[in-house]
Design a protein around this motif. Structure first.
Motif, PDB file in Angstrom:
ATOM      1  N   VAL A 166       0.859  -1.189   0.000  1.00 20.72           N
ATOM      2  CA  VAL A 166       0.000   0.000   0.000  1.00 20.72           C
ATOM      3  C   VAL A 166       0.891   1.233   0.000  1.00 20.72           C
ATOM      4  CG1 VAL A 166      -1.779   1.281   1.246  1.00 20.72           C
ATOM      5  CG2 VAL A 166      -1.765  -1.233   1.316  1.00 20.72           C
ATOM      6  N   SER A 167       0.645   2.126  -0.963  1.00 17.30           N
ATOM      7  CA  SER A 167       1.383   3.387  -0.987  1.00 17.30           C
ATOM      8  C   SER A 167       0.868   4.291   0.106  1.00 17.30           C
ATOM      9  CB  SER A 167       1.205   4.091  -2.331  1.00 17.30           C
ATOM     10  OG  SER A 167       2.310   3.857  -3.151  1.00 17.30           O
ATOM     11  N   ASN A 168       1.775   4.941   0.789  1.00 12.22           N
ATOM     12  CA  ASN A 168       1.385   5.875   1.820  1.00 12.22           C
ATOM     13  C   ASN A 168       2.482   6.896   2.012  1.00 12.22           C
ATOM     14  OD1 ASN A 168      -0.939   6.323   3.420  1.00 12.22           O
ATOM     15  ND2 ASN A 168      -0.973   4.134   3.893  1.00 12.22           N
ATOM     16  N   HIS A 169       2.143   7.908   2.797  1.00 14.78           N
ATOM     17  CA  HIS A 169       3.037   9.032   3.052  1.00 14.78           C
ATOM     18  C   HIS A 169       4.211   8.565   3.916  1.00 14.78           C
ATOM     19  CE1 HIS A 169       4.330  12.951   4.499  1.00 14.78           C
ATOM     20  NE2 HIS A 169       3.483  13.551   3.687  1.00 14.78           N
ATOM     21  N   ALA A 170       5.425   8.860   3.456  1.00 15.75           N
ATOM     22  CA  ALA A 170       6.625   8.411   4.173  1.00 15.75           C
ATOM     23  C   ALA A 170       6.792   9.108   5.523  1.00 15.75           C
ATOM     24  CB  ALA A 170       7.860   8.664   3.315  1.00 15.75           C
ATOM     25  N   GLY A 171       6.087  10.231   5.707  1.00 14.84           N
ATOM     26  CA  GLY A 171       6.211  10.934   6.982  1.00 14.84           C
ATOM     27  C   GLY A 171       5.130  10.573   7.977  1.00 14.84           C
ATOM     28  N   THR A 172       3.911  10.428   7.506  1.00 11.37           N
ATOM     29  CA  THR A 172       2.772  10.304   8.419  1.00 11.37           C
ATOM     30  C   THR A 172       2.415   8.858   8.748  1.00 11.37           C
ATOM     31  OG1 THR A 172       1.248  10.318   6.561  1.00 11.37           O
ATOM     32  CG2 THR A 172       1.758  12.442   7.551  1.00 11.37           C
ATOM     33  N   THR A 173       3.086   7.890   8.129  1.00  8.29           N
ATOM     34  CA  THR A 173       2.721   6.489   8.341  1.00  8.29           C
ATOM     35  C   THR A 173       3.723   5.810   9.278  1.00  8.29           C
ATOM     36  OG1 THR A 173       1.961   6.508   6.045  1.00  8.29           O
ATOM     37  CG2 THR A 173       2.006   4.377   7.169  1.00  8.29           C
ATOM     38  N   PRO A 174       3.291   5.502  10.499  1.00 10.38           N
ATOM     39  CA  PRO A 174       4.219   4.849  11.439  1.00 10.38           C
ATOM     40  C   PRO A 174       4.696   3.504  10.884  1.00 10.38           C
ATOM     41  CG  PRO A 174       2.207   5.562  12.558  1.00 10.38           C
ATOM     42  CD  PRO A 174       1.964   5.703  11.097  1.00 10.38           C
ATOM     43  N   MET A 175       5.855   3.081  11.311  1.00 10.40           N
ATOM     44  CA  MET A 175       6.450   1.845  10.786  1.00 10.40           C
ATOM     45  C   MET A 175       5.496   0.665  10.952  1.00 10.40           C
ATOM     46  SD  MET A 175       9.127   3.263   9.714  1.00 10.40           S
ATOM     47  CE  MET A 175       9.914   1.870   8.937  1.00 10.40           C
ATOM     48  N   ARG A 176       4.795   0.623  12.082  1.00 12.74           N
ATOM     49  CA  ARG A 176       3.963  -0.550  12.373  1.00 12.74           C
ATOM     50  C   ARG A 176       2.747  -0.627  11.469  1.00 12.74           C
ATOM     51  NH1 ARG A 176       2.696   3.368  15.753  1.00 12.74           N
ATOM     52  NH2 ARG A 176       0.500   3.822  16.169  1.00 12.74           N
ATOM     53  N   LEU A 177       2.388   0.461  10.780  1.00 15.46           N
ATOM     54  CA  LEU A 177       1.196   0.458   9.928  1.00 15.46           C
ATOM     55  C   LEU A 177       1.547   0.392   8.445  1.00 15.46           C
ATOM     56  CD1 LEU A 177      -0.991   3.083  11.831  1.00 15.46           C
ATOM     57  CD2 LEU A 177      -1.150   0.593  11.915  1.00 15.46           C
ATOM     58  N   ARG A 178       2.798   0.090   8.144  1.00 15.75           N
ATOM     59  CA  ARG A 178       3.224   0.082   6.742  1.00 15.75           C
ATOM     60  C   ARG A 178       3.031  -1.282   6.072  1.00 15.75           C
ATOM     61  NH1 ARG A 178       8.125   4.278   5.957  1.00 15.75           N
ATOM     62  NH2 ARG A 178       7.175   5.896   7.242  1.00 15.75           N
ATOM     63  N   HIS A 179       2.777  -1.202   4.781  1.00 15.10           N
ATOM     64  CA  HIS A 179       2.764  -2.387   3.921  1.00 15.10           C
ATOM     65  C   HIS A 179       3.659  -2.034   2.731  1.00 15.10           C
ATOM     66  CE1 HIS A 179      -0.564  -3.595   6.474  1.00 15.10           C
ATOM     67  NE2 HIS A 179      -1.135  -2.439   6.203  1.00 15.10           N
ATOM     68  N   ASP A 180       4.942  -2.065   2.999  1.00 12.60           N
ATOM     69  CA  ASP A 180       5.942  -1.451   2.127  1.00 12.60           C
ATOM     70  C   ASP A 180       6.508  -2.497   1.163  1.00 12.60           C
ATOM     71  OD1 ASP A 180       8.210  -0.268   1.020  1.00 12.60           O
ATOM     72  OD2 ASP A 180       8.785   0.738   2.881  1.00 12.60           O
ATOM     73  N   ALA A 181       6.066  -2.417  -0.088  1.00 14.92           N
ATOM     74  CA  ALA A 181       6.510  -3.389  -1.098  1.00 14.92           C
ATOM     75  C   ALA A 181       8.008  -3.275  -1.352  1.00 14.92           C
ATOM     76  CB  ALA A 181       5.735  -3.174  -2.399  1.00 14.92           C
ATOM     77  N   GLU A 210      -6.274   3.576  15.336  1.00 10.62           N
ATOM     78  CA  GLU A 210      -6.411   3.451  16.783  1.00 10.62           C
ATOM     79  C   GLU A 210      -7.806   3.845  17.269  1.00 10.62           C
ATOM     80  OE1 GLU A 210      -3.115   5.218  18.831  1.00 10.62           O
ATOM     81  OE2 GLU A 210      -1.653   4.273  17.489  1.00 10.62           O
ATOM     82  N   GLY A 211      -8.676   4.228  16.354  1.00 10.27           N
ATOM     83  CA  GLY A 211     -10.044   4.577  16.735  1.00 10.27           C
ATOM     84  C   GLY A 211     -10.129   5.843  17.582  1.00 10.27           C
ATOM     85  N   ILE A 212      -9.241   6.786  17.319  1.00 12.14           N
ATOM     86  CA  ILE A 212      -9.204   8.040  18.084  1.00 12.14           C
ATOM     87  C   ILE A 212      -9.636   9.187  17.182  1.00 12.14           C
ATOM     88  CG2 ILE A 212      -7.594   9.668  19.177  1.00 12.14           C
ATOM     89  CD1 ILE A 212      -6.118   7.185  20.245  1.00 12.14           C
ATOM     90  N   THR A 213     -10.378  10.138  17.755  1.00 12.69           N
ATOM     91  CA  THR A 213     -10.975  11.198  16.945  1.00 12.69           C
ATOM     92  C   THR A 213     -10.069  12.418  16.771  1.00 12.69           C
ATOM     93  OG1 THR A 213     -13.125  10.484  17.752  1.00 12.69           O
ATOM     94  CG2 THR A 213     -13.041  12.632  16.700  1.00 12.69           C
ATOM     95  N   ILE A 214      -9.357  12.777  17.830  1.00 12.49           N
ATOM     96  CA  ILE A 214      -8.592  14.027  17.807  1.00 12.49           C
ATOM     97  C   ILE A 214      -7.113  13.767  18.069  1.00 12.49           C
ATOM     98  CG2 ILE A 214      -8.251  16.267  18.975  1.00 12.49           C
ATOM     99  CD1 ILE A 214     -10.841  16.160  17.350  1.00 12.49           C
ATOM    100  N   GLY A 215      -6.267  14.364  17.219  1.00 17.37           N
ATOM    101  CA  GLY A 215      -4.835  14.373  17.475  1.00 17.37           C
ATOM    102  C   GLY A 215      -4.424  15.738  17.992  1.00 17.37           C
ATOM    103  N   ALA A 216      -3.774  15.756  19.150  1.00 13.57           N
ATOM    104  CA  ALA A 216      -3.183  16.995  19.659  1.00 13.57           C
ATOM    105  C   ALA A 216      -1.732  16.997  19.197  1.00 13.57           C
ATOM    106  CB  ALA A 216      -3.277  17.050  21.184  1.00 13.57           C
TER     107      ALA A 216
END
Lengths: 412, 412
Positions: free
Chosen positions: A226-241, B203-209
């Protein structure tokens, strides 16, 4: 006769002159050659080598796939001891690959002619059609037809990268011959070839006694993540081909290192999508080239690679598919013929090592029908399929002398 | 007055209608928007938002770089509490990125207008020029000029990807304004934005501070090895540029995993030459994107990566060079403003978490001159810069209510 031939040596200047002369046909910038199989240039090369064969008194035949065999009679009739190779080249080839094996064969004949020596068994020098496969698939076509591995009609119908068929091209250059394919039968086959790799040069050894040809396993993997933003996507949520591709590539190296021996592994092609600095790749397509001289070991390497690939893909949450691009089992040459090459080199005072061939050769086809081995000489810088391909005269001389005395032994 | 505002809420249908209406300008297939900075479409978007600002009674000014600020007077004079964002988009952008922050600001104003509430300090809603950087470099240009980080003349002289200058484009759409850049001074700045990443949804959270913006380190590596035959070259004699690239890519992942926290690492682009299955690559060019909210940690990640890269390149016998494509230090937002966002969300009964921003925002520029924080709401699937960008109405409502009450606190 064995006593008389001990001191016999080929004449390297003559061999060098023939290599030069043949290299002029299809010559390209940088000292290289373009003589694609069954091209006009290949036709001119064939004409020249056929003329030399006839001048040396060989009895020349051309078979239906354009293989050319020149036979020198022995004291007895029967299947000849054969040497040879090919004279077609890749698009930007050198002057040695293939050509050396054919012209060294002619030099052996001329040496025997000049010395007035007749062997017990006949000798033969052959050049086989389309070894390179640069214009028509498969490669080693002529020798494959010679040993009955491919029907002549199927080979003739093959259409090349330029749309022309093998049959039409053979007719155009006049090399659709009348001789039956696979004749004469062969008593033994020994082929001299440049190594096309760096081992002999790196180890300072002159002669390779080739034990066989590596098995080849080519796999293309496709990873879908899955393509995603390299900044906003934490490592644990990546599906990095891309990561999965690199992890598998690293594993391929690790497998080769751990297995050792003749196992090699190469990831030569990687393509990521969208291939941008700040976007996690959603797709990776890459190739893994595994080779080994031992089929069981090659299968273990494949299993280890696929097992790791499934594991890392699962952990990353990507889908992984693969397709086999090529798969050939290793070919083992004849143990006693290999030993003969090795012993002959030692008797000539040459350094020698047993080694596998990493590239395919006509010899691997002949190995299906007769005892077969190969003689390697060093390739400068390990370079081949390149205009810079080079083997020094001293090594050409050494290799041709090993060929001469190996053939003498086999024909005695 | 605090007692009276406790139950105050924005009207999400009104906010949604404005998002729709603005999204029609430059609309593209799939529900997305193309409103590149200072394009005719951007001009039309600006006209619409300016009209809304005036209808809401704001005192609107346009500065020399085209930043637009609408001020609502407070009970006292002085620097306003500001909210805002941008309305330019990338070429295939969505309807929320940037637009939400600006239109939620207008919704806050309308809510206060309707309730007849006057804050102690003035309030301001701003939209800044060329936040995306999709047409002109650098991104966040308008807010950078606003805080004095880039001279107005230099910004106006910037030539975009289509050859047009910022100054000419501002004149063409009528947004080269007379107001001095950087006025009014700002008491505090809070920006509502879609997350553009998957964390809140996952994470099912609505607001990011939002605690700050990650520092960014982009490096392009070039590896030069030696091309050779994948079959004939033993592992120990290889100088494989592709292997070195993959080893460094794997190390980047390992560094991110080992460092944990907010460290992320991405190898998004890899290019091998000649990129063939059976040829060892002589060249590899690839990028590494490292980000962290902590500058010291980011430097450690860089050092570890470069140290490993030198080591593996040395071991493989390849040459390695690199060039820095981008380097920005992390930005920390104001602790008390972050706490205020977090507390406000909790008081509204909303789930909230502190988190970094992986993307750049105008808020990071305003943070140079005043206490600043941001409010994130979830992006469906973590998708942004894409026509599929989406945030559900409930989350839009939650985010805008947090914005409303955070601004009320700051302005009281």
């Amino acid at each position: 006769m064995p006593v008389k031939t001990d001191k016999l040596r080929i004449t390297v200047q003559r061999l060098g002159t023939r290599l030069e002369e043949l290299g002029e046909l299809g010559a390209i910038a940088g000292g290289g050659v373009c003589r694609l199989a069954l091209s006009a240039e290949d036709g001119a090369g064939r004409d020249l080598v056929m003329r030399w064969m006839r001048e040396l008194g060989l009895s020349v035949s051309i078979d239906g796939i354009g293989n050319v065999v020149g036979v020198r009679a022995g004291l007895e009739a029967g299947p000849p001891v054969m040497t040879g190779s090919h004279i077609d080249t890749v698009r930007t080839g050198g002057r040695f690959d293939g050509n050396l094996g054919v012209l060294a064969g002619l030099e052996v004949i001329q040496t025997l002619n000049d010395a007035g020596i007749l062997t017990r068994r006949p000798l033969a020098v052959a050049f086989f059609t389309n070894e390179e496969g640069a214009r028509f698939n498969p490669d080693m076509m002529g020798s494959l037809v010679y040993v009955g591995g491919l029907a002549l009609n199927a080979a003739l119908a093959t259409v090349g990268i330029d749309g022309a068929s093998v049959g039409d091209c053979l007719n155009r250059i006049g090399y659709a011959g009348p001789a039956p394919c696979g004749k004469p039968e062969v008593h033994a086959y020994v082929e001299l070839h440049v190594e096309q790799g760096p081992v002999l040069e790196a180890e300072g050894i002159t002669i390779g006694a080739v034990e066989g040809v590596q098995g080849i396993s080519w796999t293309e993997f496709t990873v879908l993540g899955v393509s995603n933003h390299a900044g906003t996507t934490p490592m644990r949520l990546r599906h990095d081909a891309g990561y999965v591709a690199c992890a598998i590539a690293n594993k391929a190296r690790e497998i080769a290192r751990e297995m050792g021996g003749n196992q090699v592994a190469t990831v030569g092609a990687i393509n990521l999508s969208p291939n941008l600095v700040n976007v996690i790749a959603y797709k990776a397509v890459f190739t893994v080239d595994l080779r080994n001289t031992d089929e069981a070991a090659l299968q273990i390497a494949e299993q280890r690679l696929h097992s790791f690939a499934s594991e890392v893909a699962g952990a990353e949450g990507v889908t992984l598919t693969n397709r086999r691009l090529a798969r050939f089992e290793p070919v083992d040459f004849d143990p006693s013929t290999i030993s003969l090459v090795e012993a002959t080199a030692r008797q000539l005072g040459l350094s020698v090592k047993r080694m596998p061939s990493g590239a395919g050769h006509d010899a691997q086809m002949l190995a299906r029908v007769c005892p077969t081995a190969m003689i390697f000489v060093p390739s400068a810088g390990g370079i081949s399929h390149n205009v810079k391909e080079f083997t020094c005269p001293a090594d050409l001389e050494a290799g041709a002398n090993v060929l001469l005395h190996t053939l003498l032994q086999l024909a005695s």
